[in-house]
Write an enzyme that holds these catalytic residues in place. Sequence first.
Site, PDB file in Angstrom:
ATOM      1  N   LEU A 195       4.017 -75.985  27.932  1.00  0.00           N
ATOM      2  CA  LEU A 195       4.070 -74.905  26.942  1.00  0.00           C
ATOM      3  C   LEU A 195       2.676 -74.291  26.905  1.00  0.00           C
ATOM      4  O   LEU A 195       1.677 -74.992  26.703  1.00  0.00           O
ATOM      5  CB  LEU A 195       4.459 -75.467  25.574  1.00  0.00           C
ATOM      6  CG  LEU A 195       4.880 -74.474  24.486  1.00  0.00           C
ATOM      7  CD1 LEU A 195       6.051 -73.618  24.949  1.00  0.00           C
ATOM      8  CD2 LEU A 195       5.255 -75.226  23.218  1.00  0.00           C
ATOM      9  N   ASP A 196       2.583 -72.982  27.140  1.00  0.00           N
ATOM     10  CA  ASP A 196       1.287 -72.308  27.220  1.00  0.00           C
ATOM     11  C   ASP A 196       0.441 -72.556  25.969  1.00  0.00           C
ATOM     12  O   ASP A 196       0.983 -72.699  24.870  1.00  0.00           O
ATOM     13  CB  ASP A 196       1.478 -70.805  27.394  1.00  0.00           C
ATOM     14  CG  ASP A 196       1.887 -70.425  28.802  1.00  0.00           C
ATOM     15  OD1 ASP A 196       1.798 -71.280  29.699  1.00  0.00           O
ATOM     16  OD2 ASP A 196       2.312 -69.273  29.002  1.00  0.00           O
ATOM     17  N   PRO A 197      -0.886 -72.603  26.110  1.00  0.00           N
ATOM     18  CA  PRO A 197      -1.753 -72.800  24.939  1.00  0.00           C
ATOM     19  C   PRO A 197      -1.510 -71.796  23.820  1.00  0.00           C
ATOM     20  O   PRO A 197      -1.623 -72.146  22.645  1.00  0.00           O
ATOM     21  CB  PRO A 197      -3.165 -72.654  25.527  1.00  0.00           C
ATOM     22  CG  PRO A 197      -3.016 -73.105  26.943  1.00  0.00           C
ATOM     23  CD  PRO A 197      -1.655 -72.614  27.375  1.00  0.00           C
ATOM     24  N   ALA A 208       1.237 -70.545  22.932  1.00  0.00           N
ATOM     25  CA  ALA A 208       2.553 -70.754  22.322  1.00  0.00           C
ATOM     26  C   ALA A 208       2.543 -72.005  21.470  1.00  0.00           C
ATOM     27  O   ALA A 208       1.713 -72.905  21.645  1.00  0.00           O
ATOM     28  CB  ALA A 208       3.620 -70.873  23.405  1.00  0.00           C
TER      29      ALA A 208
END
Length: 293
Positions: free
Chosen positions: A38-40, A42
């Site tokens: 999960l992208d930083p 997000a």
Amino acid sequence: MKAGVLNVDKPVGASSFAVVRRLRELTSARRVGHAGTLDPLASGVLPILFESATRLSDLAHQLPKTYDAAVHLGFRSATDDAEAELEPGGSTAGLNQVQIAQSLRQFVGAIQQEPPAFSAVKVEGRRAYRRAREGRPARPPAREVQIHSAELLEFGPGPPAVAMVRVVCASGVYLRSLARDLGEKLGCGGYLGALVRSAYGPLKVADAVQLERLLDRAALEARLLPSEVLLPEMPLVRLTVEQEAQVRQGRAVRVLPEPGPGLLRAHDESGRLVALGHADLLRRTFVPDKVLG
């Protein structure tokens, strides 16, 4: 450390690897991993797998993911999110909910999607984001991804114009690319603002635990879910003590009722997950393929 799955509500700004590192230090577990980055930027559901549950990560990736995203319209970004300088796009003055909802539905199904130029996908043997940082941005080639549903939750005409959308999709979908492509289809450009993964298969963000509430190993284990939470639709077979011993040795066993086709999960008499396997329909047995610790 017990095997199982922890439903973590990842905060904005933290990388998935940083969450894993923190929980490994907290528990001293031998094996810890996450089931999908999960992208930083997000937040939301990040399943953390402990011990033998890490062997189920490939099956976890097959679960549908639900995202709530804020798509900002009228601007473009080199990173397809708010991290880069914004460039003006087209006017959003004439946009309305019906138009956006209709455009959004065109992305449902098996579609071709170009990952962002700033992504971990490889281009000519190198990560796309490394090339982009060197001043050679190039989007990776389009690839097929699966979007199960995409709906418009609300639209604020702005300025700035923001469409709140909910997307249910398979692994491999870039919400940044979806925001970009939706903006292009609307003729005004777009980029991804805030993003929340609100569900990962049966795991919901409303039930997730925040990192600051995990003060010690006991607090973590109290929130640990059984490994089979990642296998919600997989049929189950029960093993006796004798059958469990045989399965742990990799041997096929005759179980009742007779198992059907497809992948199966086998549990011991106390309900613990022991193995994954398949049915030998000719011999009417359960055949273990992956025995868990």
